[in-house]
Scaffold this active site. Structure first.
Site, mmCIF file in Angstrom:
data_model
loop_
_atom_site.group_PDB
_atom_site.id
_atom_site.type_symbol
_atom_site.label_atom_id
_atom_site.label_comp_id
_atom_site.label_asym_id
_atom_site.label_seq_id
_atom_site.Cartn_x
_atom_site.Cartn_y
_atom_site.Cartn_z
ATOM 1 C CG ASP A 67 -25.598 3.707 4.051
ATOM 2 O OD1 ASP A 67 -26.248 4.110 3.063
ATOM 3 O OD2 ASP A 67 -24.370 3.902 4.192
ATOM 4 C CE LYS A 80 -24.468 7.700 -0.860
ATOM 5 N NZ LYS A 80 -23.590 6.806 -0.125
ATOM 6 C CD GLN A 125 -19.934 6.494 -0.073
ATOM 7 O OE1 GLN A 125 -20.888 7.219 0.162
ATOM 8 N NE2 GLN A 125 -20.049 5.381 -0.790
#
Ligand code: NDP
Length: 284
Positions: free
Chosen positions: A121, A54, A98
């Protein structure tokens, strides 16, 4: 027939190029640099790789990335405090924690604490709800990647019979809702579904998000279908999808490989969502 192999790496690179252009325009015209904050708790090697990917993607497209690594024994309170703090930062437009978290931490309150307009997300219930009502501003990345792959493979979606195998909140359900928004006629199948092969055989578009190594056989595929294989199944023989690629390729019009299909799209769509989140702050 031998299917067109849908090249996820190439399409992801195209999307990142488009995002990079959008980021440059935002900087030039509005003086705004999109920022993505990624919070990692603990030292899970898989998560470390995802976070590095990322960061690399951010560098590629011109998004500023902020990484926060907390020790594995971090308390729920400390993590929640960090999320609250990042929610208020002017230079952070996208925020993700995460997953998976270490076992002593509850992911649900963490997810709910993220400002939905920063939830790049797309896992917050507000964003899942937006997908359901057809206003997918920040759709979850893997489902959005599946839709991009279908579109860019040249498949017509309006009126097509789409079958999604899998009904998780992270992949199956949102991808089904996004297909519905594209005017597909959608069937969602799962582990209790009867006559799964027959249902798959009716699919003009088949999305497999199951997590069972090559369970979808070649003769389950309709001639001319578009097949999107989300599955990532590590075996002693290597990494495989949920679809028997070799056999399905003989019947499908187009099919994603594993690896190199859906996988690379997830980070590309994360970059797109971060740009969108930054643009949303300008809309007041
Ligand atoms: P989940 O385990 O959360 O969901 C799996 C779904 O498949 C469930 O709805 C389950 O049904 C269904 N299922 C399981 N067995 C069968 C069966 N025999 N027949 C029909 N349906 C079945 O997985 P995810 O949705 O999180 O992920 C699915 C796959 O996609 C995994 O391989 C995962 O690694 C991969 N993945 C890949 C990503 C990428 O970037 N490429 C991102 C996210 C996931 P039920 O609800 O009845 O239990």
């Amino acid at each position: 027939m031998t299917a067109q192999v849908i090249d996820g790496k190439k399409i992801a690179a195209e999307i990142k190029t488009e995002v990079a252009r959008g980021v440059a325009r935002l900087k030039e015209e509005r003086g705004l640099t999109p920022g993505l904050a990624v919070v990692l708790v603990g030292e899970d090697p898989g998560s470390q790789i995802y976070v590095r990917n990322k960061e690399n993607a951010c560098a590629e497209v011109g998004i500023k990335s902020f990484k926060y690594v907390l020790p594995a024994d971090t308390t729920q309170e400390r993590l929640m405090d960090l999320v609250d703090e990042l929610n208020c930062r002017e230079d952070v437009h996208g925020l993700l924690v995460q997953m998976p978290l270490p076992k002593h931490l509850d992911p649900t309150p963490v997810l709910l604490a993220i400002d939905p307009n920063m939830d790049v997300d797309g896992f917050h219930p507000v964003n899942l709800g937006r997908v359901v009502v057809g206003n997918a501003v920040l759709p979850s990345c893997t489902p959005a990647g599946c839709i991009e792959l279908i579109k860019r493979s040249g498949a017509g979606m309006e009126g097509a019979n789409a079958v999604v195998v899998g009904r998780s909140n992270t992949v199956g359900k949102p991808v089904a809702m996004l297909l519905l928004s594209e005017n597909c006629t959608v069937t969602i199948a799962h582990s209790k579904t009867r006559d799964l092969p027959d249902i798959c055989r009716r699919a003009d578009i088949l999305v497999a998000a199951v997590g069972v190594d090559r369970m979808i056989k070649g003769d389950w595929i309709k001639d001319g279908a578009t097949v999107i294989d989300v599955g990532m199944n590590r075996t002693d023989e290597g990494l495989f999808g949920d679809v028997d690629f070799e056999a399905a390729s003989k019947r499908a019009r187009a099919i994603t490989p594993v690896p190199g299909g859906v996988g690379p799209m997830t980070v590309a769509m994360l970059m797109r969502n971060t740009l969108t989140a930054a643009e949303m702050t300008l809309q007041g």
